[in-house]
Design an enzyme around this catalytic site. Structure first.
Site, PDB file in Angstrom:
ATOM      1  N   GLY A 199       0.794  -1.227   0.000  1.00  0.00           N
ATOM      2  CA  GLY A 199       0.000   0.000   0.000  1.00  0.00           C
ATOM      3  C   GLY A 199       0.823   1.272   0.000  1.00  0.00           C
ATOM      4  O   GLY A 199       0.337   2.327   0.410  1.00  0.00           O
ATOM      5  N   GLU A 201       1.518   3.152  -2.309  1.00  0.00           N
ATOM      6  CA  GLU A 201       0.946   4.180  -3.180  1.00  0.00           C
ATOM      7  C   GLU A 201      -0.315   4.771  -2.560  1.00  0.00           C
ATOM      8  O   GLU A 201      -0.996   5.596  -3.163  1.00  0.00           O
ATOM      9  CB  GLU A 201       0.648   3.592  -4.555  1.00  0.00           C
ATOM     10  N   ASN A 285       8.899   1.995  -0.523  1.00  0.00           N
ATOM     11  CA  ASN A 285       9.077   3.432  -0.722  1.00  0.00           C
ATOM     12  C   ASN A 285       8.368   4.243   0.359  1.00  0.00           C
ATOM     13  O   ASN A 285       7.322   3.852   0.855  1.00  0.00           O
ATOM     14  CB  ASN A 285       8.545   3.852  -2.098  1.00  0.00           C
ATOM     15  N   ASP A 327      10.976   6.146  -6.245  1.00  0.00           N
ATOM     16  CA  ASP A 327      10.185   4.935  -5.992  1.00  0.00           C
ATOM     17  C   ASP A 327      11.016   3.665  -6.086  1.00  0.00           C
ATOM     18  O   ASP A 327      10.590   2.673  -6.653  1.00  0.00           O
ATOM     19  CB  ASP A 327       8.967   4.841  -6.929  1.00  0.00           C
ATOM     20  N   ARG A 354      15.953  -2.447  -6.103  1.00  0.00           N
ATOM     21  CA  ARG A 354      15.305  -1.709  -7.185  1.00  0.00           C
ATOM     22  C   ARG A 354      16.204  -0.583  -7.678  1.00  0.00           C
ATOM     23  O   ARG A 354      16.182  -0.211  -8.847  1.00  0.00           O
ATOM     24  CB  ARG A 354      13.973  -1.114  -6.687  1.00  0.00           C
ATOM     25  N   TRP A 502      10.508 -10.658 -15.746  1.00  0.00           N
ATOM     26  CA  TRP A 502       9.687 -10.455 -14.555  1.00  0.00           C
ATOM     27  C   TRP A 502       9.315 -11.801 -13.942  1.00  0.00           C
ATOM     28  O   TRP A 502       8.256 -11.971 -13.342  1.00  0.00           O
ATOM     29  CB  TRP A 502       8.426  -9.658 -14.926  1.00  0.00           C
TER      30      TRP A 502
END
Lengths: 609, 197
Positions: A199, A201, A285, A327, A354, A502
Site C-alpha cells: 500500500g 501508493e 518506498n 520509488d 530496485r 519479470w
C-alpha cells in the site's frame, strides 16, 4: 468468514493422496518441521523454496545435457485472468496452486495429473481491486503444521486445513479501506507466521507482524517508521553500519506526523537463518512519490531489516536509499549464502535492489561489503560511499541532474536509470552453490519523473508524480538475465531479453538455470555460460517463479503463466519511446502483440526420464 | 449516482466549488439523464466530434477553454503548444489514472482505453463515472472503477483530465508528454491551493 471449500473427487483418492502428508503433519508448531522438510528436494514446502531464498534445488535428473528433451507433462488452467506471480508448493503427492484476486487456492493430486482435490475461494469485497496498486497479484501460500496459509487481497490471513481446504482460523491484519492490501506470501518459522502489507501508493504505514500458527493470535507487530517502541528497536543494541541507531531514529527523519502516512511497506519476500535465528526483509518506498513533500531521510523506509525470529526485535538495519526520490522500494529478496571472500568464509546477505545496486552484506552484523551496479545503465548515483570514516558512509552519491528533489516539483527530470520499476522488482533471483553465481532477472528501463503536490485522503492513491518509461539508451531491449558474482560485484554473463524479465529464477544441481519471459517463454540456460538450452512458449506471459519437484521418481519443472503485474500494466500499451527518431522502432513493440491474459500452470518433464 | 447528482455543498465535495466545477456549465444534475439518452442522439454533423460534440475552442477564461456548449476543451497552437489544462491533465492522468487505464489513455488489461471512451462519453458522463465509480464484476472479469468524488488529487483537476483525454480522443495530441505548454495561469494556482487544502 468468507470462504468455502469442496471436495471434487472421490474420498478414496483424497485419502490416498494425503498419506505422505499425514506423516509430515505430525510435527508440532515450535518444532523444526520445515527445516527438515526443506532439505528434501522432492518437496517445495515454502514459496522461497528454502529459508535462505537461494531458489536452488539439488534435484539433478534434468541436466544441461538432457534439458533439451523437456516436454509438457500436464497443464492446469486457474480460471483467473490477472497477473500470476509466485509459484505452487509441492508437499508429498499434493500441489498447492494459488491465484490473483479472488485468491483461489487449489490442491491438485499429483497422482492424477493435477486433478482437483479441493478448492478454496474466498468472497472478498471487489472494492479492494482498485486499491491494489499494480494488479491484483498474490505471491503464494505457505505451509506448516498441516495448514496452508494465505494472505488475501483484503488483508485476511487465513489458515486452511491442508487435507480438506476448510478454514481452521481467519483474522484481519489491516484495513483495505485505507488502501492496505495483501499480496506477499507468508513465511513460517517455528510457531509463527510472518506477514507484511502492501500500500505504498496509498500512504499505508508498513509493518511486519508475527501470528501464532496455532490460532492466528498476533504475537508482535513491528512498524517500518514511527516511535522506537513501534519499530521494535533498541536504541543502544540495534545497529546500523556498525553503530547503535540511537533514540528516535525514525521520528527524527520525518516532518511532523508524516511517518503515519509514510509507507515503508513490506510486500517482498522474507528469509530466515536458523543458526542466527534472524529473519530478513526489506521495506518499500516512503509515501508520497513527491520527495519535496516529505523532507528528511524517511527512516526506515528503503531499509534491510534483520530481526530476532522469536521476539521481533531488530538486530540491525541498513537504509539503502535515504529520502527516496524515484520509488526504488527496498523490498526485493534477501538471499542468504555462505561464500569465501578474501580467503575467509563469510555469512553473506545478497540483495539486488530496485535502485540498481547489488548489495553484499555480512548478515551477522549488517556490515556493508560490496555495493555495485548490476546494470551499467544505472545513473542516479555514481556509487555507494564505502569509506567507513566518511560522514556519508553507506549512502548513495546522488547525481544532481537525476535528483527529482533537486530539480523540484513540476519539473520533468529526464533520463533517470533505472525506472521506478527498478533494475529488478519482486521477481526473485537464484543462487547456485555449484557455480557461486547469482542469477538475476532484470529490467533495463529508464524514465522521466515529474513530482508534484499531492493531497492525502485515506484509501485514495497518494502518488504525486508522473512517469514515462522507455528502454535504456543505446539499445532496444528492456531486460537482461544476468549472472552476478556477489563477492566481487561483477557481471559474469548477461543475456539480453526483449522485455523485462519479470519471472523468478531457479538454479538446479543439474547445471541448468530456468526463468520465464514476458512473451511467455520458459527458458533453460547453462548455469556456467548462459547458453540457451531449451525454450517453450506457454499460454501467456510469465511473471511467476519457476520451481522444480520430484514425484514418483521423476523430476518436474513447473511455472505459472498469466501476464500482468506492474510489467503487464506498464507494457500492455507499449512503452512510450522518447527516442523514436533514433531508429530501433519495433524492438520494443507492444507486448500485446506477443501474448494475452490468462492464468495457467505448465508442468514439464523429460519423457521416460 | 444519486449521491452526487446535485450541487448542494456536501462536506465531501465542497472543495469542488473552489474551481467552479459546480457551475451552470457543468450539468452535474443532468448527468443521469444525459447518459440515458446519449446513445439515441445522432452524431453531430461536424468534421470532428467526440462524446461532447465539436471540440473546437470557442471561449476562454483564465487559460481554460470551452467549446460552444460550454464543455471544457483543448486548444493546440500551430507550433504544438498545448493549453495549460491539457498539460496539467496529462500529469494528473499519469499519476492518478495510468495505473489502471494505461499510458496515454491507451488502456491496459485492467481498465478500458479512455482515449477511445471519450469518443463516446460526454463531459457529464465522464464526470459522473469519475465521481461515483462503476463496477462490472462477473466470473470472467473484475472491472472496478473507484468513486473518486472525495479524492482531491482527481477532483481538483477533473476538467484538466477531461481536456487531456478529449484531446487524445480527437488525436489532437500524440502519445507522451506534450513538448510545449502554455504557462500556468495565476487563477489556476489560486484555485488549486484552495481546492487542495
Amino acid at each position: 468468514m468468507a470462504g468455502f471449500s469442496m471436495r471434487l473427487l472421490a474420498a478414496s483418492i483424497v485419502v490416498s493422496s494425503f498419506l505422505l502428508l499425514q506423516g509430515a503433519a505430525i510435527a508440532q508448531p515450535g518444532s523444526d518441521e520445515l527445516l527438515k522438510m526443506e532439505k528434501d528436494p522432492a518437496n517445495v514446502v515454502m514459496p522461497t523454496i528454502t529459508y535462505d531464498n537461494q531458489r536452488y534445488s539439488s534435484l539433478n535428473k534434468i541436466t544441461a545435457e538432457n534439458v533439451g528433451k523437456l516436454q509438457v507433462a500436464w497443464t492446469f488452467s486457474t480460471g483467473v485472468l490477472r497477473g500470476h506471480e509466485g509459484a505452487p508448493l509441492v508437499i508429498g503427492d499434493v500441489m498447492y496452486v494459488h491465484t490473483p484476486f479472488p485468491n483461489t487456492v487449489f490442491a491438485l493430486d499429483l497422482n492424477h495429473d493435477g486433478a482437483i482435490l479441493w478448492k478454496y475461494e474466498p468472497r472478498q469485497d471487489p472494492n479492494v481491486i482498485p486499491v491494489m496498486c499494480c494488479d491484483t497479484v498474490n505471491r503464494g501460500v505457505a505451509y506448516a503444521d498441516g495448514k496452508i496459509f494465505l494472505h488475501q487481497a483484503d488483508t485476511t490471513l487465513v489458515a486452511l486445513d491442508a487435507k480438506t481446504g476448510k478454514v481452521v482460523w481467519s483474522i484481519k491484519t489491516d484495513d483495505p479501506g485505507k488502501g492496505a492490501t495483501g499480496t506477499a506470501a507468508p513465511m513460517i518459522v517455528k510457531d509463527k507466521v510472518y506477514v507484511g502489507v502492501s500500500g505504498g501508493e496509498f500512504g499505508v504505514r508498513g509493518w511486519l507482524a508475527a501470528y501464532s500458527v496455532k490460532d492466528g493470535k498476533q504475537l508482535w507487530r513491528a512498524y517500518s517508521a514511527g516511535p522506537d517502541a513501534d519499530l521494535m528497536v533498541d536504541p543502544e543494541k540495534t545497529m546500523s553500519l556498525g553503530k547503535p541507531i540511537g533514540a528516535n531514529s525514525s521520528l527524527k527523519t520525518w516532518e511532523g506526523d508524516q511517518w503515519k502516512i509514510g509507507g515503508g511497506d513490506t510486500w517482498g519476500w522474507y528469509s530466515y537463518d536458523p543458526q542466527l535465528n534472524l529473519i530478513y526483509y526489506g521495506t518499500g518506498n516512503p509515501s508520497t512519490w513527491n520527495p519535496k513533500q516529505r523532507p528528511g531521510d524517511n527512516k526506515w523506509s528503503m531499509t534491510i531489516f534483520a530481526r530476532d525470529a522469536d521476539t521481533g526485535m531488530a538486530k540491525w538495519v541498513y537504509q539503502m536509499t535515504p529520502h527516496d526520490e524515484w520509488d526504488y522500494d527496498g523490498v526485493n529478496e534477501m538471499i542468504l549464502a555462505d561464500q569465501q571472500m578474501n580467503g575467509q568464509m563469510r555469512h553473506l546477505l545478497v540483495h539486488f535492489d530496485r535502485n540498481g545496486f547489488a548489495y553484499t552484506l555480512d548478515r551477522v552484523t549488517g556490515e556493508l561489503l560490496v555495493a555495485e551496479k548490476y546494470d551499467p545503465a544505472v545513473n542516479w548515483a555514481t556509487k555507494v560511499d564505502m569509506d567507513k570514516n566518511s560522514p556519508t558512509y553507506g549512502r548513495p552519491q546522488v547525481v544532481a541532474q537525476y535528483s527529482t528533489q533537486h530539480n523540484g516539483e513540476d519539473t520533468d527530470t529526464k533520463g533517470v536509470c533505472p525506472a521506478a520499476l527498478g533494475t529488478k522488482d519482486e521477481q526473485p533471483a537464484a543462487f547456485s552453490p555449484d557455480t557461486g553465481l547469482f542469477y538475476v532477472p532484470t529490467n533495463h528501463v529508464c524514465m522521466d519523473y515529474e513530482p508534484f503536490r499531492v493531497s492525502y485522503t485515506a484509501g485514495q492513491p497518494y502518488v504525486g508524480a508522473t512517469l514515462s518509461m522507455y528502454p535504456a539508451p543505446g539499445g532496444n531491449t528492456m531486460g537482461n538475465f544476468v549472472a552476478w558474482d556477489a563477492r566481487t560485484g561483477k557481471i559474469a554473463w548477461s543475456n539480453p531479453e526483449q522485455f523485462s524479465v519479470w519471472s523468478g529464477a531457479l538454479a538446479t544441481k543439474g547445471g541448468v538455470v530456468f526463468y520465464g519471459t514476458l512473451e511467455g517463454y520458459l527458458k533453460a540456460v547453462d548455469a556456467k555460460t548462459g547458453k540457451e538450452l531449451y525454450r517453450f512458449k506457454t499460454p501467456s506471459g510469465i511473471i511467476g517463479n519457476v520451481m522444480t519437484y520430484e514425484h514418483a521418481g521423476k523430476q518436474y519443472v513447473a511455472v505459472l503463466s498469466g501476464v500482468g503485474g506492474w510489467a503487464g500494466i506498464g507494457l500492455a500499451a507499449g512503452l512510450t519511446d522518447a527516442h523514436a527518431g533514433l531508429g530501433a522502432v519495433g524492438g520494443y513493440a507492444a507486448l500485446n502483440n506477443y501474448t494475452a491474459l490468462g492464468g495457467s500452470l505448465t508442468v514439464f518433464a523429460i519423457p521416460g526420464g | 449516482m444519486a449521491g452526487i447528482a446535485t450541487c448542494v455543498p456536501m462536506p465531501a465535495i465542497s472543495f469542488l466549488h473552489h474551481l467552479g466545477i459546480c457551475d451552470l456549465k457543468s450539468p452535474l444534475h443532468a448527468a443521469a439523464f444525459v447518459a440515458a439518452f446519449l446513445t439515441l442522439s445522432p452524431p453531430l454533423a461536424h468534421a470532428l466530434t467526440d462524446g461532447s460534440g465539436d471540440p473546437a475552442p470557442v471561449t476562454s477564461e483564465d487559460g481554460k477553454w470551452a467549446d460552444k456548449d460550454g464543455n471544457p476543451t483543448f486548444k493546440i497552437e500551430k507550433d504544438g503548444t498545448v493549453d495549460w489544462y491539457t498539460y496539467a491533465g496529462f500529469t494528473r492522468y499519469s499519476a492518478e489514472c495510468l495505473r489502471c487505464h494505461g499510458p496515454d489513455g491507451l488502456g491496459s488489461t485492467y481498465a478500458p482505453p479512455l482515449a477511445d471512451s471519450m469518443k463516446r462519453l460526454s463531459y457529464s458522463d465522464f464526470y459522473a463515472v469519475v465521481a461515483s465509480g462503476k463496477q462490472a464484476v462477473s466470473s470472467s472479469q473484475e472491472l472496478v472503477m473507484p468513486a473518486e468524488g472525495n479524492n482531491r488529487n482527481v477532483m481538483c483537476y477533473i476538467d484538466a483530465i477531461y481536456t487531456y483525454l478529449r484531446a487524445r480522443a480527437d488525436d489532437a495530441i500524440g502519445r507522451g508528454r506534450p513538448d510545449k505548454h502554455a504557462p500556468k495561469p495565476e487563477p489556476f494556482s489560486k484555485a488549486e491551493d484552495a481546492c487542495m487544502e
